[in-house]
Design a protein around this motif. Sequence first.
Motif, PDB file in Angstrom:
ATOM      1  N   ILE A 145      23.795 -47.058  -1.117  1.00 18.20           N
ATOM      2  CA  ILE A 145      24.163 -47.632   0.185  1.00 18.20           C
ATOM      3  C   ILE A 145      24.119 -49.150   0.080  1.00 18.20           C
ATOM      4  O   ILE A 145      23.165 -49.718  -0.460  1.00 18.20           O
ATOM      5  CB  ILE A 145      23.205 -47.146   1.287  1.00 18.20           C
ATOM      6  CG1 ILE A 145      23.320 -45.629   1.462  1.00 18.20           C
ATOM      7  CG2 ILE A 145      23.489 -47.856   2.607  1.00 18.20           C
ATOM      8  CD1 ILE A 145      22.324 -45.057   2.462  1.00 18.20           C
ATOM      9  N   ILE A 146      25.156 -49.812   0.590  1.00 22.29           N
ATOM     10  CA  ILE A 146      25.178 -51.270   0.685  1.00 22.29           C
ATOM     11  C   ILE A 146      24.786 -51.647   2.112  1.00 22.29           C
ATOM     12  O   ILE A 146      25.415 -51.201   3.072  1.00 22.29           O
ATOM     13  CB  ILE A 146      26.569 -51.853   0.376  1.00 22.29           C
ATOM     14  CG1 ILE A 146      27.100 -51.320  -0.953  1.00 22.29           C
ATOM     15  CG2 ILE A 146      26.509 -53.379   0.379  1.00 22.29           C
ATOM     16  CD1 ILE A 146      26.401 -51.837  -2.164  1.00 22.29           C
ATOM     17  N   MET A 147      23.736 -52.458   2.247  1.00 27.08           N
ATOM     18  CA  MET A 147      23.303 -52.934   3.565  1.00 27.08           C
ATOM     19  C   MET A 147      23.284 -54.458   3.553  1.00 27.08           C
ATOM     20  O   MET A 147      22.876 -55.076   2.563  1.00 27.08           O
ATOM     21  CB  MET A 147      21.915 -52.405   3.925  1.00 27.08           C
ATOM     22  CG  MET A 147      21.845 -50.916   4.148  1.00 27.08           C
ATOM     23  SD  MET A 147      20.225 -50.375   4.788  1.00 27.08           S
ATOM     24  CE  MET A 147      20.300 -50.991   6.473  1.00 27.08           C
ATOM     25  N   GLY A 148      23.749 -55.032   4.634  1.00 24.65           N
ATOM     26  CA  GLY A 148      23.733 -56.487   4.771  1.00 24.65           C
ATOM     27  C   GLY A 148      23.160 -56.886   6.112  1.00 24.65           C
ATOM     28  O   GLY A 148      23.231 -56.129   7.079  1.00 24.65           O
ATOM     29  N   ALA A 149      22.572 -58.083   6.157  1.00 22.48           N
ATOM     30  CA  ALA A 149      22.017 -58.606   7.406  1.00 22.48           C
ATOM     31  C   ALA A 149      22.507 -60.039   7.590  1.00 22.48           C
ATOM     32  O   ALA A 149      22.583 -60.810   6.614  1.00 22.48           O
ATOM     33  CB  ALA A 149      20.492 -58.580   7.375  1.00 22.48           C
TER      34      ALA A 149
ATOM     35  N   ILE B  91      21.284 -51.260  -1.870  1.00 21.38           N
ATOM     36  CA  ILE B  91      21.449 -52.669  -2.235  1.00 21.38           C
ATOM     37  C   ILE B  91      21.474 -53.456  -0.930  1.00 21.38           C
ATOM     38  O   ILE B  91      22.404 -53.307  -0.125  1.00 21.38           O
ATOM     39  CB  ILE B  91      22.755 -52.903  -3.025  1.00 21.38           C
ATOM     40  CG1 ILE B  91      22.748 -52.117  -4.339  1.00 21.38           C
ATOM     41  CG2 ILE B  91      22.928 -54.391  -3.319  1.00 21.38           C
ATOM     42  CD1 ILE B  91      24.057 -52.237  -5.118  1.00 21.38           C
ATOM     43  N   PHE B  92      20.445 -54.265  -0.712  1.00 17.82           N
ATOM     44  CA  PHE B  92      20.338 -55.011   0.547  1.00 17.82           C
ATOM     45  C   PHE B  92      20.618 -56.489   0.288  1.00 17.82           C
ATOM     46  O   PHE B  92      20.005 -57.106  -0.584  1.00 17.82           O
ATOM     47  CB  PHE B  92      18.944 -54.842   1.153  1.00 17.82           C
ATOM     48  CG  PHE B  92      18.742 -55.650   2.408  1.00 17.82           C
ATOM     49  CD1 PHE B  92      19.420 -55.325   3.570  1.00 17.82           C
ATOM     50  CD2 PHE B  92      17.881 -56.738   2.420  1.00 17.82           C
ATOM     51  CE1 PHE B  92      19.251 -56.071   4.732  1.00 17.82           C
ATOM     52  CE2 PHE B  92      17.697 -57.480   3.575  1.00 17.82           C
ATOM     53  CZ  PHE B  92      18.377 -57.154   4.733  1.00 17.82           C
ATOM     54  N   ILE B  93      21.540 -57.059   1.069  1.00 15.31           N
ATOM     55  CA  ILE B  93      21.908 -58.467   0.938  1.00 15.31           C
ATOM     56  C   ILE B  93      21.533 -59.180   2.234  1.00 15.31           C
ATOM     57  O   ILE B  93      22.206 -59.024   3.258  1.00 15.31           O
ATOM     58  CB  ILE B  93      23.416 -58.634   0.668  1.00 15.31           C
ATOM     59  CG1 ILE B  93      23.878 -57.684  -0.438  1.00 15.31           C
ATOM     60  CG2 ILE B  93      23.733 -60.080   0.286  1.00 15.31           C
ATOM     61  CD1 ILE B  93      25.377 -57.580  -0.565  1.00 15.31           C
TER      62      ILE B  93
ATOM     63  N   LEU C 189      18.836 -57.968  -2.933  1.00 14.47           N
ATOM     64  CA  LEU C 189      19.707 -58.834  -3.724  1.00 14.47           C
ATOM     65  C   LEU C 189      19.787 -60.223  -3.111  1.00 14.47           C
ATOM     66  O   LEU C 189      20.221 -60.396  -1.978  1.00 14.47           O
ATOM     67  CB  LEU C 189      21.112 -58.219  -3.812  1.00 14.47           C
ATOM     68  CG  LEU C 189      22.155 -59.004  -4.603  1.00 14.47           C
ATOM     69  CD1 LEU C 189      21.719 -59.157  -6.054  1.00 14.47           C
ATOM     70  CD2 LEU C 189      23.507 -58.323  -4.512  1.00 14.47           C
ATOM     71  N   GLN C 190      19.345 -61.235  -3.864  1.00 18.38           N
ATOM     72  CA  GLN C 190      19.462 -62.623  -3.451  1.00 18.38           C
ATOM     73  C   GLN C 190      20.708 -63.230  -4.098  1.00 18.38           C
ATOM     74  O   GLN C 190      20.977 -62.984  -5.272  1.00 18.38           O
ATOM     75  CB  GLN C 190      18.222 -63.411  -3.881  1.00 18.38           C
ATOM     76  CG  GLN C 190      16.909 -62.898  -3.309  1.00 18.38           C
ATOM     77  CD  GLN C 190      16.828 -63.051  -1.813  1.00 18.38           C
ATOM     78  OE1 GLN C 190      17.435 -63.961  -1.243  1.00 18.38           O
ATOM     79  NE2 GLN C 190      16.085 -62.173  -1.157  1.00 18.38           N
ATOM     80  N   PRO C 191      21.475 -64.039  -3.355  1.00 20.41           N
ATOM     81  CA  PRO C 191      22.669 -64.663  -3.952  1.00 20.41           C
ATOM     82  C   PRO C 191      22.362 -65.451  -5.221  1.00 20.41           C
ATOM     83  O   PRO C 191      23.177 -65.493  -6.141  1.00 20.41           O
ATOM     84  CB  PRO C 191      23.166 -65.586  -2.826  1.00 20.41           C
ATOM     85  CG  PRO C 191      22.680 -64.937  -1.571  1.00 20.41           C
ATOM     86  CD  PRO C 191      21.352 -64.334  -1.922  1.00 20.41           C
ATOM     87  N   SER C 192      21.172 -66.056  -5.274  1.00 17.81           N
ATOM     88  CA  SER C 192      20.809 -66.837  -6.458  1.00 17.81           C
ATOM     89  C   SER C 192      20.714 -65.959  -7.708  1.00 17.81           C
ATOM     90  O   SER C 192      20.849 -66.448  -8.836  1.00 17.81           O
ATOM     91  CB  SER C 192      19.472 -67.553  -6.233  1.00 17.81           C
ATOM     92  OG  SER C 192      18.448 -66.615  -5.943  1.00 17.81           O
ATOM     93  N   THR C 193      20.487 -64.652  -7.512  1.00 11.43           N
ATOM     94  CA  THR C 193      20.407 -63.733  -8.649  1.00 11.43           C
ATOM     95  C   THR C 193      21.732 -63.644  -9.398  1.00 11.43           C
ATOM     96  O   THR C 193      21.764 -63.397 -10.605  1.00 11.43           O
ATOM     97  CB  THR C 193      20.007 -62.328  -8.164  1.00 11.43           C
ATOM     98  OG1 THR C 193      18.811 -62.420  -7.399  1.00 11.43           O
ATOM     99  CG2 THR C 193      19.760 -61.378  -9.339  1.00 11.43           C
ATOM    100  N   LEU C 194      22.837 -63.867  -8.675  1.00 11.83           N
ATOM    101  CA  LEU C 194      24.163 -63.687  -9.265  1.00 11.83           C
ATOM    102  C   LEU C 194      24.793 -64.994  -9.745  1.00 11.83           C
ATOM    103  O   LEU C 194      25.949 -64.998 -10.185  1.00 11.83           O
ATOM    104  CB  LEU C 194      25.094 -63.018  -8.254  1.00 11.83           C
ATOM    105  CG  LEU C 194      24.665 -61.645  -7.750  1.00 11.83           C
ATOM    106  CD1 LEU C 194      25.691 -61.109  -6.761  1.00 11.83           C
ATOM    107  CD2 LEU C 194      24.478 -60.673  -8.898  1.00 11.83           C
TER     108      LEU C 194
END
Length: 234
Positions: A108-112, A65-67, A33-38
């Motif tokens: 699962i929500i994953m963030g980096a 869902i990887f952010i 998921l890219q922020p620009s997508t939203l």
Amino acid sequence: MQVSVLLYGPPGCGKTLIAKATAKEAGFRFINLQPSTLTDKWYGESQKLAAAVFSLAIKLQPSIIFIDEIDSFLRSRSSSDHEATAMMKAQFMSLWDGLDTDHYCQVIIMGATNRPQDLDSAILRRMPTRFHINQPSMKQREKILELILQDESVDLSVNLGDVAKETDGFSGSDLRETCRDAALLCVRDFVHNESESEDYIRPIQQSDLQKAIEKMKRSKSAGVQGVLLHAALD
């Protein structure tokens, strides 16, 4: 129970690769998921896009869902935030909480992030499982170098253990760039000697790697000095 994971640490240390490898090994669908997508210029559309992402993840479950760079998207909220941005963040967190209501949900929500301190406290509360991905150790750097150079022509005299010792403080990304620069030195010699008898590109030698290491160290040093100068001017 829905699981949320935060990967944090210095840039270039493989946080995104770890997320992709986790999805592959677990057999989960991977939604990057890219922020620009939203973001959308029409009022209210961003909330609909956020809902669409979660709807897709549920339909494709088990999924992740990887952010990446989650701090740029879900940073600490303030009164200066644009109304549309604030509503999108609220909608995203509401949908996130909604996953907990379904005990059979396998999303699962994953963030980096490189800057966990910039994340909103509400996001940190939703991501209790956190892993610090640090820079590789000497042994790890040697293994990384072996992987990067496994398909390259390398001189038998090259000692990757010595290279690993010389690259203290290098990330995996730095090591890849160092090997690329060393390979380019071989190509440069081939171009310069094209009129001579040699008709092949020579293997990468220890001296090539040493020159590339020195170049990377100068680059990293210049970057640090630039940051310090900018901070001093501010």
